[in-house]
Design an enzyme around this catalytic site. Sequence first.
Site, mmCIF file in Angstrom:
data_model
loop_
_atom_site.group_PDB
_atom_site.id
_atom_site.type_symbol
_atom_site.label_atom_id
_atom_site.label_comp_id
_atom_site.label_asym_id
_atom_site.label_seq_id
_atom_site.Cartn_x
_atom_site.Cartn_y
_atom_site.Cartn_z
ATOM 1 N N HIS A 247 -7.035 10.460 -50.976
ATOM 2 C CA HIS A 247 -7.899 11.602 -50.679
ATOM 3 C C HIS A 247 -7.463 12.304 -49.395
ATOM 4 C CE1 HIS A 247 -11.317 14.236 -50.910
ATOM 5 N NE2 HIS A 247 -11.430 14.089 -49.596
ATOM 6 N N HIS A 274 -8.506 17.566 -40.769
ATOM 7 C CA HIS A 274 -8.470 19.016 -40.887
ATOM 8 C C HIS A 274 -7.967 19.708 -39.618
ATOM 9 C CE1 HIS A 274 -10.479 18.455 -44.644
ATOM 10 N NE2 HIS A 274 -11.585 17.988 -44.092
#
Length: 303
Positions: A247, A274
Amino acid sequence: MATRFSKYETAFRQKTLKQSIACSGVGLHSGKYVTMKLCPAPINHGIVFHRTDINDCNQLISARYDNVVDTKLCTVIANEDNICVGTIEHLMAAFAGCEINNALVEVDCTELAIMDGSSEPFVCMIDSAGIVEQDAPRQVIEIRKPITVDMDDKRVTLSPANCYAIDFEIDFASKAIGRTVWGIEMVNSTFRDEIAQARTFGLLEEVEYLQANGLARGGSLDNAIVVDGDKVLNHDGLRFKDEFVRHKVLDCVGDLYLAVAPLIGRVNAVKAGHQINNAALRALFADPSAYAIVDYAHSRVIE
């Protein structure tokens, strides 16, 4: 050379959806009901989000690395009027994996629906809508020299290569997650087969803290893997034994698809998220000698 050509020939032209397709679901962080639609778009349009619930200012937000305004819990982009949309990384990963260059995404909320926490529902939507080639060459970004970004114990390095490949390392104290190193070359159906089904995950204590502070309101065992100590709480267990690192690769694929074109190069990521994914793109584009934008048919992939 003929073998390499046959392997990549479907990637030479830009692609979009054959028809529009809609879905609905809960927003992971807001807990709000979200309706969204994936629509075809013309050549050189790129991926653009349309906030259909906004009427008094610019509703459109281009999916670009330099429009990223927040990376704390997810990737959030905004336009010049500060109209934003978040939790875009799973859909962006699906667009990348399906080689969609041009699409308009209509959404009536500040974030996308989380679906099952992976990219698989979006891949299924794209397949159901159909994919069409467009009469324009697809461009890619060749990484020409190494770029490294460090943040505390996190690191992302972008290096030259004749393919798009990602090597990723995670390291968590929980024995259910632990330390895992996993890598993959993004060709043919590898995204669909090896990455798309991997779900987002979190530690129970973190989820409880976020929900106590009005966040992760839409989170549940239906759309995330939840780990309590050394146990996975989801009754159906894991889809892959190393689903956690897969993931993280999915998130990385989605975040890096905010570049102006798909990357050709090797990504080496250590404990990345991120924020550092976006920082790596900003560092790359800050150095014009580190990359070149070329037609896919003339890229080093076909050499």
